[in-house]
Scaffold this motif. Sequence first.
Motif, short mmCIF file in Angstrom:
data_model
loop_
_atom_site.label_atom_id
_atom_site.label_comp_id
_atom_site.label_asym_id
_atom_site.label_seq_id
_atom_site.Cartn_x
_atom_site.Cartn_y
_atom_site.Cartn_z
N ASP A 81 0.83 -1.21 0.00
CA ASP A 81 0.00 0.00 0.00
C ASP A 81 0.86 1.26 0.00
OD1 ASP A 81 -2.37 -1.41 -0.06
OD2 ASP A 81 -2.67 -1.35 2.12
N VAL A 82 1.96 1.23 0.75
CA VAL A 82 2.88 2.38 0.78
C VAL A 82 3.50 2.58 -0.60
CG1 VAL A 82 5.00 3.30 1.79
CG2 VAL A 82 3.35 2.10 3.25
N VAL A 83 3.90 1.49 -1.24
CA VAL A 83 4.51 1.59 -2.58
C VAL A 83 3.48 2.14 -3.57
CG1 VAL A 83 5.47 0.27 -4.51
CG2 VAL A 83 6.22 -0.21 -2.16
N ARG A 84 2.25 1.67 -3.49
CA ARG A 84 1.20 2.19 -4.37
C ARG A 84 1.03 3.69 -4.16
NH1 ARG A 84 -1.60 -2.58 -2.42
NH2 ARG A 84 -1.49 -4.17 -4.02
N ASP A 85 1.04 4.12 -2.91
CA ASP A 85 0.90 5.55 -2.60
C ASP A 85 2.07 6.35 -3.17
OD1 ASP A 85 -1.47 5.05 -1.28
OD2 ASP A 85 -0.58 5.17 0.74
N ILE A 86 3.28 5.81 -3.08
CA ILE A 86 4.46 6.49 -3.63
C ILE A 86 4.31 6.69 -5.14
CG2 ILE A 86 6.93 6.21 -4.14
CD1 ILE A 86 7.18 4.89 -1.33
N PHE A 87 3.91 5.64 -5.85
CA PHE A 87 3.72 5.76 -7.30
C PHE A 87 2.59 6.73 -7.62
CE2 PHE A 87 6.48 2.11 -7.66
CZ PHE A 87 7.06 2.25 -8.91
N ALA A 88 1.51 6.68 -6.85
CA ALA A 88 0.38 7.59 -7.09
C ALA A 88 0.80 9.04 -6.86
CB ALA A 88 -0.78 7.22 -6.17
N MET A 89 1.58 9.30 -5.80
CA MET A 89 2.04 10.66 -5.54
C MET A 89 2.96 11.15 -6.66
SD MET A 89 2.65 10.98 -1.43
CE MET A 89 3.08 9.31 -0.95
N LYS A 90 3.81 10.28 -7.16
CA LYS A 90 4.71 10.66 -8.25
C LYS A 90 3.91 10.95 -9.51
CE LYS A 90 8.60 11.55 -10.14
NZ LYS A 90 9.13 12.88 -9.89
N LEU A 91 2.91 10.12 -9.81
CA LEU A 91 2.07 10.35 -10.98
C LEU A 91 1.25 11.63 -10.84
CD1 LEU A 91 0.83 6.73 -11.76
CD2 LEU A 91 2.38 8.14 -13.13
N ALA A 92 0.95 12.02 -9.60
CA ALA A 92 0.21 13.26 -9.34
C ALA A 92 1.12 14.48 -9.44
CB ALA A 92 -0.46 13.20 -7.97
N GLY A 93 2.43 14.26 -9.65
CA GLY A 93 3.35 15.37 -9.85
C GLY A 93 4.17 15.76 -8.64
N ASP A 101 8.86 13.57 2.55
CA ASP A 101 8.36 14.39 3.67
C ASP A 101 6.96 13.95 4.08
OD1 ASP A 101 10.72 15.82 3.67
OD2 ASP A 101 9.90 17.54 2.56
N ARG A 102 6.13 13.66 3.10
CA ARG A 102 4.75 13.22 3.41
C ARG A 102 4.76 11.89 4.15
NH1 ARG A 102 -0.44 12.87 0.25
NH2 ARG A 102 -1.79 11.92 1.81
N LEU A 103 5.57 10.94 3.70
CA LEU A 103 5.65 9.64 4.36
C LEU A 103 6.14 9.79 5.80
CD1 LEU A 103 7.14 7.58 1.41
CD2 LEU A 103 4.81 7.41 2.29
N ASN A 104 7.15 10.63 6.00
CA ASN A 104 7.66 10.88 7.36
C ASN A 104 6.61 11.56 8.22
OD1 ASN A 104 10.25 9.72 7.07
ND2 ASN A 104 11.00 11.57 6.07
N ARG A 105 5.92 12.54 7.65
CA ARG A 105 4.89 13.28 8.39
C ARG A 105 3.74 12.34 8.80
NH1 ARG A 105 4.11 17.10 4.81
NH2 ARG A 105 2.37 16.08 3.79
N ASP A 106 3.40 11.39 7.91
CA ASP A 106 2.30 10.46 8.20
C ASP A 106 2.73 9.31 9.11
OD1 ASP A 106 0.71 12.03 6.60
OD2 ASP A 106 0.70 10.65 4.88
N GLY A 107 4.00 9.29 9.49
CA GLY A 107 4.48 8.25 10.40
C GLY A 107 4.68 6.89 9.76
N ILE A 108 4.85 6.86 8.43
CA ILE A 108 5.08 5.60 7.72
C ILE A 108 6.52 5.16 7.98
CG2 ILE A 108 5.09 4.46 5.46
CD1 ILE A 108 2.32 5.47 6.31
N LEU A 109 6.68 3.92 8.41
CA LEU A 109 8.02 3.39 8.67
C LEU A 109 8.83 3.30 7.38
CD1 LEU A 109 7.16 0.43 11.08
CD2 LEU A 109 8.01 2.68 11.71
N SER A 110 10.10 3.68 7.47
CA SER A 110 10.99 3.55 6.31
C SER A 110 11.18 2.06 6.02
CB SER A 110 12.34 4.19 6.62
OG SER A 110 13.02 3.44 7.59
N PRO A 111 11.66 1.70 4.83
CA PRO A 111 11.85 0.28 4.52
C PRO A 111 12.68 -0.46 5.57
CG PRO A 111 12.04 1.55 2.53
CD PRO A 111 11.93 2.54 3.65
#
Length: 192
Positions: A81-93, A101-111
């Motif tokens: 789900d995190v990977v999907r979000d990363i690709f979606a954010m990149k496609l959104a520009g 920054d968004r992943l860190n702000r949302d508290g998503i654990l790094s790999p």
Amino acid sequence: MRFIAVNDGYDSLDGQYGNDMVIPFKNLINDAYCRDISVKIRSHMEVKRKNGEYIGAFAAYGYLKDPEDKNHLVVDGYAADVVRDIFAMKLAGCSLKAIADRLNRDGILSPLQYKKSIGIRLESSFQKDMEPKWSYNAVLRILKNEVYVGTVVQGKCTTPNYKVKKRVYKDESEWVRGPMSILWTQKVESSC
């Protein structure tokens, strides 16, 4: 220089082994055995790669090794789900830094943090802080990794032989690519 072979009962200081040709000959045979085993293992690993079996030590973020078959990867729901979000954010520009920054702000654990949290013992050269965070480079590595678009790439580097441990990168034409199930098929609305 002194040479002691305990199993053979030889000590070069005593020089009482009888025939000095036996030790070098045994060393030659042992070296040939090591070389033969190395060639067989390399050949076996190449066959596994070409058969589509995953032989890496660790699965890419978003995947786990199948508990039933260690040479098969399965999708890891949370990380996928995190990977999907990363690709979606990149496609959104979004920029890579904005995504991190968004992943860190949302508290998503790094790999690295995520793998440790699920019990995978992993050391990484990418770790700089005691508590690794998402970075520009971590996001870039995910976006560039072909595994997320359906291709697993293996055999990118090797060692010259069994005696030399220095890694040598192969030409891209020598890499082994195999099909995988595509990870990010759903679209996610996202803003930077």
